[in-house]
Write an enzyme that holds these catalytic residues in place. Structure first.
Site, PDB file in Angstrom:
ATOM      1  N   CYS A   2      77.060  46.226-119.217  1.00 44.74           N
ATOM      2  CA  CYS A   2      75.756  46.644-119.707  1.00 44.74           C
ATOM      3  C   CYS A   2      75.768  46.467-121.217  1.00 44.74           C
ATOM      4  O   CYS A   2      76.799  46.125-121.794  1.00 44.74           O
ATOM      5  CB  CYS A   2      75.551  48.131-119.428  1.00 44.74           C
ATOM      6  SG  CYS A   2      75.927  48.573-117.727  1.00 44.74           S
ATOM      7  N   ARG A  28      73.404  41.018-121.221  1.00 46.59           N
ATOM      8  CA  ARG A  28      74.546  41.751-120.668  1.00 46.59           C
ATOM      9  C   ARG A  28      74.197  42.472-119.363  1.00 46.59           C
ATOM     10  O   ARG A  28      75.079  43.017-118.701  1.00 46.59           O
ATOM     11  CB  ARG A  28      75.050  42.784-121.684  1.00 46.59           C
ATOM     12  CG  ARG A  28      75.499  42.185-122.990  1.00 46.59           C
ATOM     13  CD  ARG A  28      75.969  43.273-123.927  1.00 46.59           C
ATOM     14  NE  ARG A  28      77.144  43.925-123.407  1.00 46.59           N
ATOM     15  CZ  ARG A  28      78.396  43.515-123.587  1.00 46.59           C
ATOM     16  NH1 ARG A  28      78.612  42.420-124.288  1.00 46.59           N
ATOM     17  NH2 ARG A  28      79.403  44.167-123.082  1.00 46.59           N
ATOM     18  N   TRP A  75      73.555  46.695-115.961  1.00 50.96           N
ATOM     19  CA  TRP A  75      73.925  45.802-114.855  1.00 50.96           C
ATOM     20  C   TRP A  75      74.714  46.681-113.895  1.00 50.96           C
ATOM     21  O   TRP A  75      75.816  47.124-114.208  1.00 50.96           O
ATOM     22  CB  TRP A  75      74.787  44.654-115.377  1.00 50.96           C
ATOM     23  CG  TRP A  75      75.144  43.639-114.348  1.00 50.96           C
ATOM     24  CD1 TRP A  75      74.336  42.680-113.822  1.00 50.96           C
ATOM     25  CD2 TRP A  75      76.432  43.437-113.745  1.00 50.96           C
ATOM     26  NE1 TRP A  75      75.035  41.912-112.930  1.00 50.96           N
ATOM     27  CE2 TRP A  75      76.310  42.346-112.861  1.00 50.96           C
ATOM     28  CE3 TRP A  75      77.660  44.080-113.862  1.00 50.96           C
ATOM     29  CZ2 TRP A  75      77.373  41.884-112.100  1.00 50.96           C
ATOM     30  CZ3 TRP A  75      78.723  43.622-113.106  1.00 50.96           C
ATOM     31  CH2 TRP A  75      78.571  42.529-112.235  1.00 50.96           C
ATOM     32  N   ASN A 103      78.902  51.615-121.185  1.00 55.14           N
ATOM     33  CA  ASN A 103      79.209  50.306-120.606  1.00 55.14           C
ATOM     34  C   ASN A 103      80.663  50.337-120.178  1.00 55.14           C
ATOM     35  O   ASN A 103      81.537  50.655-120.992  1.00 55.14           O
ATOM     36  CB  ASN A 103      78.990  49.206-121.659  1.00 55.14           C
ATOM     37  CG  ASN A 103      79.606  47.885-121.241  1.00 55.14           C
ATOM     38  OD1 ASN A 103      79.588  47.532-120.070  1.00 55.14           O
ATOM     39  ND2 ASN A 103      80.164  47.166-122.200  1.00 55.14           N
ATOM     40  N   GLY A 104      80.931  50.000-118.922  1.00 54.92           N
ATOM     41  CA  GLY A 104      82.319  49.991-118.441  1.00 54.92           C
ATOM     42  C   GLY A 104      82.390  50.659-117.084  1.00 54.92           C
ATOM     43  O   GLY A 104      81.365  50.858-116.423  1.00 54.92           O
ATOM     44  N   GLU A 490      81.461  22.236-112.591  1.00 53.14           N
ATOM     45  CA  GLU A 490      80.588  22.926-113.535  1.00 53.14           C
ATOM     46  C   GLU A 490      79.109  22.641-113.222  1.00 53.14           C
ATOM     47  O   GLU A 490      78.273  23.548-113.299  1.00 53.14           O
ATOM     48  CB  GLU A 490      80.959  22.513-114.968  1.00 53.14           C
ATOM     49  CG  GLU A 490      80.098  23.113-116.054  1.00 53.14           C
ATOM     50  CD  GLU A 490      80.067  24.635-116.086  1.00 53.14           C
ATOM     51  OE1 GLU A 490      80.859  25.285-115.385  1.00 53.14           O
ATOM     52  OE2 GLU A 490      79.200  25.193-116.791  1.00 53.14           O
ATOM     53  N   LYS A 494      76.384  25.604-112.336  1.00 53.35           N
ATOM     54  CA  LYS A 494      75.113  25.771-113.049  1.00 53.35           C
ATOM     55  C   LYS A 494      73.953  25.808-112.053  1.00 53.35           C
ATOM     56  O   LYS A 494      73.090  26.660-112.135  1.00 53.35           O
ATOM     57  CB  LYS A 494      74.867  24.626-114.054  1.00 53.35           C
ATOM     58  CG  LYS A 494      75.713  24.603-115.287  1.00 53.35           C
ATOM     59  CD  LYS A 494      75.403  25.671-116.305  1.00 53.35           C
ATOM     60  CE  LYS A 494      76.213  26.900-116.075  1.00 53.35           C
ATOM     61  NZ  LYS A 494      77.517  27.016-116.597  1.00 53.35           N
ATOM     62  N   GLU A 497      73.979  29.054-109.985  1.00 52.98           N
ATOM     63  CA  GLU A 497      73.716  30.340-110.645  1.00 52.98           C
ATOM     64  C   GLU A 497      72.291  30.459-111.167  1.00 52.98           C
ATOM     65  O   GLU A 497      71.738  31.554-111.158  1.00 52.98           O
ATOM     66  CB  GLU A 497      74.752  30.683-111.713  1.00 52.98           C
ATOM     67  CG  GLU A 497      74.696  29.896-112.976  1.00 52.98           C
ATOM     68  CD  GLU A 497      75.735  30.344-114.000  1.00 52.98           C
ATOM     69  OE1 GLU A 497      76.065  31.533-114.068  1.00 52.98           O
ATOM     70  OE2 GLU A 497      76.225  29.471-114.740  1.00 52.98           O
ATOM     71  N   HIS A 513      87.762  14.297 -96.076  1.00 54.60           N
ATOM     72  CA  HIS A 513      88.667  15.134 -95.278  1.00 54.60           C
ATOM     73  C   HIS A 513      87.937  16.367 -94.734  1.00 54.60           C
ATOM     74  O   HIS A 513      88.537  17.415 -94.587  1.00 54.60           O
ATOM     75  CB  HIS A 513      89.876  15.552 -96.116  1.00 54.60           C
ATOM     76  CG  HIS A 513      90.717  14.388 -96.524  1.00 54.60           C
ATOM     77  ND1 HIS A 513      91.592  13.757 -95.670  1.00 54.60           N
ATOM     78  CD2 HIS A 513      90.785  13.697 -97.700  1.00 54.60           C
ATOM     79  CE1 HIS A 513      92.175  12.745 -96.303  1.00 54.60           C
ATOM     80  NE2 HIS A 513      91.701  12.695 -97.535  1.00 54.60           N
ATOM     81  N   LYS A 613      75.908  38.270-118.619  1.00 52.22           N
ATOM     82  CA  LYS A 613      76.555  37.290-119.494  1.00 52.22           C
ATOM     83  C   LYS A 613      78.051  37.497-119.551  1.00 52.22           C
ATOM     84  O   LYS A 613      78.827  36.563-119.515  1.00 52.22           O
ATOM     85  CB  LYS A 613      75.936  37.399-120.887  1.00 52.22           C
ATOM     86  CG  LYS A 613      76.500  36.410-121.892  1.00 52.22           C
ATOM     87  CD  LYS A 613      76.038  35.015-121.560  1.00 52.22           C
ATOM     88  CE  LYS A 613      76.663  33.961-122.434  1.00 52.22           C
ATOM     89  NZ  LYS A 613      76.604  32.643-121.800  1.00 52.22           N
TER      90      LYS A 613
HETATM   91  O1  M6R Z   1      82.940  35.014-121.438  1.00 48.69           O
HETATM   92  P1  M6R Z   1      83.772  34.193-120.477  1.00 48.69           P
HETATM   93  O2  M6R Z   1      83.875  32.765-120.866  1.00 48.69           O
HETATM   94  O3  M6R Z   1      85.099  34.797-120.207  1.00 48.69           O
HETATM   95  O4  M6R Z   1      82.948  34.249-119.118  1.00 48.69           O
HETATM   96  C1  M6R Z   1      83.477  33.717-117.947  1.00 48.69           C
HETATM   97  C2  M6R Z   1      82.429  33.627-116.856  1.00 48.69           C
HETATM   98  O5  M6R Z   1      81.931  34.893-116.532  1.00 48.69           O
HETATM   99  C3  M6R Z   1      81.250  32.738-117.267  1.00 48.69           C
HETATM  100  O6  M6R Z   1      81.679  31.461-117.635  1.00 48.69           O
HETATM  101  C4  M6R Z   1      80.245  32.615-116.113  1.00 48.69           C
HETATM  102  O7  M6R Z   1      80.798  31.892-115.062  1.00 48.69           O
HETATM  103  C5  M6R Z   1      78.946  31.990-116.610  1.00 48.69           C
HETATM  104  N1  M6R Z   1      77.814  32.676-116.066  1.00 48.69           N
HETATM  105  C6  M6R Z   1      78.811  30.565-116.246  1.00 48.69           C
HETATM  106  O8  M6R Z   1      77.596  30.018-116.608  1.00 48.69           O
END
Ligand code: M6R
Length: 618
Positions: A2, A28, A75, A103-104, A490, A494, A497, A513, A613
C-alpha cells in the site's frame, strides 16, 4: 502493499495535500483509500473502497479540517477491499481517538488479536493492521510500558511498546487525540521516507509522493520511530528510545516526472521515455560499472534473483554473461530461491539481485537467505536508498526516474542496458572476446536509444492497428529462441497483466514438444526473430506454425524478406543490432502491443486489477 503519506503543515489544510500525494502513490495499490486529520483536538476521518478518484467523487477527500493528517491507498492483503477494511484503523473508542495507516503485513496479528479480544477490545475490520491501534490503546490504558530513553509522552511510550510486539513488515503512522499536535511513524522492512520543507514535515512510502513538495528527504531505517511535531523531527530507536541523527539527502527527480505530461497513461509515457532512460544508462558512474564485474569475475557461482519483469531481465542477462563473458549464471525467481538454493549458497556464492523498486519482498527475502550464508550481495535497482541498495555490498542505480505505471517498461529496458554493459566489461576483463567484437558491441549499445526512438516514432501506429485486428483473440503464443525467449516471456507478461489475455511463452524450439497442439486456424503466434544465430531455425518454427493455420506476427529486422513474406503481420526494427543486445529494442513493440490491446479491450493499463507496483509482501 500500500502507500502511506502524511504531513504536519505550519499553515493550511492537510487533506488536499494528502489526497494529491496519495494519487502519486496510487501505483502501490488502489482498492481503497482513506485519510484522517486532527483539528482542535478532534479526529476527522474519511475512507472507502474504490480507486482514489471514485472515492473522491463520492466523499470529497479534500474537505477534512486541520493541518495534520495521514492517508493511505490500499492493496488488500488481509480482508477484502471493503470500506471497513480501508485504512485508517482505529482503537475501540467511539468516536475513535487513535488512527493508524500501515503498509506491510503483521505476521503475528492473529495471536495479538486473540489476546486483545480476550482483554475486551472490539475489532471492526478483518485486517492485520487493526491490532496496532488496539495495542497502543491497551498500553495507554494499562500504562504497562517501560519509559524508554527519556521520552516524556505516554502516547509515544505506548506506541513504542505496541511496535515492540509486532512481528512482520510495516511502515506505519499513528495519530491520536491524546497528543493532537503529533504524528508518529515507524518502519520495519517496508519503505518509509521523510520529506523536509521549510513549512512542513511529510512522510511517505516512496519519493514520488513528495516531488512537487520538496526534494529534501531522509530515509527511515528498520527499527526506527519518527516523532513529528510542528517544530520537531526526532528519529528514535524503537529498541531503547535513543535518538538517531541522520542527514538529509537531495533528490534530483524533477516533479513533472510524475505527471503524465499529456499522455493518456503513465504506461505509454514511460514507453516513450525509453530512449532518454537508455541514454541515462550509458552515463552511469564508472566506479559502479567497474566494481560489479570485478565481483562477478571473482565469483565461484553467480545466482541472479528477481521477480516478474526483473526476472526476465536476469534471464536475458544470463545469455549475455554466457555469450560475452563466458560466465555461467543461474537466473532464479526470487520466491523459489530459498527452497532451491538456500542450502547450497555459501561464502563463495555471489548473488546479483535485480529489482526496479528495490523493495520487492520476495527478492529481499532471497537476499536475506544469501546474506545469512555469507554470500556476496550485488544489486541493480532504480531506487537508490531502497532496502536493496542498503543491503548490497555494491549496487548500480539504473537512473530511469520514477516508474508509475504498474507494468514495468522503461525500467526493464534500462535494466537490460546496464546488464549488457556489465557483461561487456566482464568480457573485456576476461579477455575472452576479441577487441574488435567489444568495440562493435560498445558502438551498438550507444545506438540503441536512437533505435528505440525510431521504433516508437515509426512503428507505434502499426502496432496500434495490430491491436485493433487481434483484440478479440482469447490467447496468444509468444515464441523466441536463445535470448529472444526472455523477450517473448516479457511480451507475454505485459499482455497478460495489462490486457488480461491469457498467453503462453515458450522457447520456439520447445513449442513442438506439446504447446503446438493448441494451434488451430487463426491462433495468433508472435515470433521474436532478430537476425542472430537462431534466425534460421526460427524460420523453421514459423513454417511449422503456419502449416497448422496459425496467424503469425513477427518482430523482425527491417527488410528481412525471408520472414516478412512468410508471416501475416510484422513490426520492423532498424537493422544492425547484435542478437545479444536485441531484447532491448525488440521488446518495445511488445510493450506497445500490450498497451494498445489494453486500450482496445477497455482495460486501464496503469492500474491492472489485483496488481500493485511494488509487491512488498511475500
Ligand atoms: O520492483 P521489482 O523489479 O522487484 O518488481 C518485480 C515485479 O513485481 C515486477 O517486475 C512486476 O512483474 C511488474 N508488474 C511487471 O510489469
Amino acid at each position: 502493499m500500500c502507500g502511506i503519506f502524511g504531513c504536519i503543515l505550519k499553515e493550511g489544510q492537510a487533506a488536499p495535500i494528502i489526497h494529491a500525494a496519495l494519487k502519486r502513490l496510487e501505483y502501490r495499490g488502489y482498492d481503497s483509500v482513506g485519510e484522517a486529520t486532527l483539528d482542535e483536538g478532534k479526529l476527522y476521518v474519511k475512507k472507502d473502497a474504490g480507486k482514489i478518484d471514485e472515492v473522491h467523487m463520492r466523499r470529497n477527500l479534500d474537505d477534512l479540517p486541520g493541518r495534520i493528517g495521514i492517508g493511505h491507498t490500499r492493496w488488500a492483503t488481509h480482508g477484502a477491499p471493503f470500506q471497513v477494511n480501508a485504512h485508517p484503523h482505529f482503537d475501540c473508542s467511539d468516536p475513535p481517538k487513535i488512527a493508524v495507516v500501515h503498509n506491510g503485513i503483521i505476521e503475528n496479528f492473529a495471536e495479538l488479536r486473540r489476546e486483545l479480544e480476550d482483554a475486551g477490545h472490539v475489532f471492526r475490520s478483518k485486517t492485520d493492521t487493526e491490532v496496532i491501534p488496539h495495542l497502543i490503546e491497551e498500553y495507554l490504558n494499562s500504562k504497562q510500558f517501560a519509559t524508554k530513553g527519556n521520552v516524556d509522552s505516554e502516547f509515544i511510550n505506548a506506541t513504542i511498546a505496541a511496535i515492540g510486539r509486532l512481528q512482520g513488515s510495516y511502515a506505519l503512522a499513528v495519530v491520536s487525540t491524546s497528543d493532537p499536535d503529533m504524528i508518529l511513524c515507524a518502519r520495519n522492512e517496508s519503505p518509509l521516507v521523510l520529506g523536509i520543507a521549510d513549512n512542513a514535515w511529510y512522510f511517505a512510502s516512496d519519493i514520488p509522493a513528495f516531488l512537487p513538495l520538496t526534494n529534501k528527504i531522509i530515509f527511515v531505517e528498520n527499527g526506527e520511530l519518527v516523532v513529528l511535531r510542528e517544530n520537531l523531527l526526532e528519529i528514535r530507536k524503537v529498541a531503547d528510545g535513543s535518538l538517531v541523527s541522520r542527514e538529509t539527502k537531495l533528490v534530483d527527480w524533477p516533479p513533472e516526472m510524475v505527471e503524465k505530461q499529456g499522455y493518456p497513461h503513465f504506461m505509454l509515457k514511460e514507453i516513450h521515455e525509453q530512449p532518454r532512460c537508455l541514454r541515462n544508462t550509458l552515463r552511469l558512474q564508472e566506479k559502479y560499472l567497474e566494481l560489479l564485474p570485478t565481483f562477478l569475475d571473482r565469483a565461484r557461482e553467480v545466482i541472479m534473483v528477481a521477480c516478474g519483469t526483473s526476472y526476465h531481465a536476469c534471464l536475458a542477462a544470463s545469455y549475455m554473461f554466457s555469450k560475452l563473458s563466458f560466465l555461467a549464471t543461474h537466473p532464479v525467481i526470487a520466491s523459489e530461491f530459498t527452497e532451491q538454493h538456500g542450502k547450497s549458497v555459501s561464502i563463495d556464492s555471489t548473488i546479483l539481485a535485480v529489482s526496479q523498486s528495490g523493495e520487492t519482498a520476495d527478492t529481499l527475502a532471497a537476499v536475506e537467505t544469501a546474506r545469512q550464508r555469507a554470500a556476496t550481495i550485488l544489486g541493480l535497482t532504480n531506487v537508490v536508498g531502497s532496502t536493496l541498495t542498503r543491503i548490497s555490498r555494491v549496487y548500480v542505480g539504473q537512473q530511469s526516474g520514477p516508474e508509475i505505471g504498474v507494468a514495468a517498461t522503461k525500467t526493464f529496458t534500462s535494466q537490460l542496458s546496464v546488464l549488457s554493459q556489465l557483461a561487456i566489461r566482464l568480457a573485456k576483463k576476461r579477455g575472452k572476446v576479441s577487441q574488435e567484437e567489444i568495440d562493435l558491441l560498445e558502438e551498438k549499445i550507444e545506438e540503441i536509444p536512437d533505435i528505440v526512438e525510431n521504433i516508437v516514432e515509426t512503428q507505434e501506429e502499426k502496432v496500434r492497428t495490430l491491436a485493433r485486428k487481434y483484440k478479440g483473440k482469447q490467447c496468444f503464443f509468444f515464441l523466441g529462441r536463445g535470448i529472444s525467449y526472455a523477450t517473448a516471456l516479457e511480451g507475454r507478461l505485459k499482455l497478460m497483466e495489462v490486457a488480461y489475455v491469457p498467453s503462453i511463452a515458450f522457447p520456439a524450439g520447445e513449442s513442438k514438444h506439446g504447446p503446438i497442439s493448441l494451434i488451430t486456424q487463426g491462433f495468433p503466434v508472435i515470433f521474436v526473430c532478430p537476425p542472430d544465430e537462431t534466425r534460421r531455425t526460427v524460420i523453421g518454427n514459423i513454417m511449422e506454425m503456419k502449416a497448422r493455420g496459425a496467424s503469425i506476427i513477427a518482430i523482425c529486422e527491417k527488410g528481412d524478406e525471408d520472414i516478412i513474406k512468410l508471416v501475416d503481420d510484422y513490426v520492423e526494427i532498424k537493422e544492425g543490432i547484435p542478437g545479444v543486445l536485441s531484447p532491448i529494442p525488440y521488446v518495445v513493440p511488445l510493450q506497445l502491443f500490450a498497451y494498445y490491446m489494453a486500450i482496445e479491450r477497455g482495460c486501464d493499463p496503469d492500474m491492472p486489477r489485483n496488481l500493485a507496483k511494488s509487491v512488498t509482501v511475500k
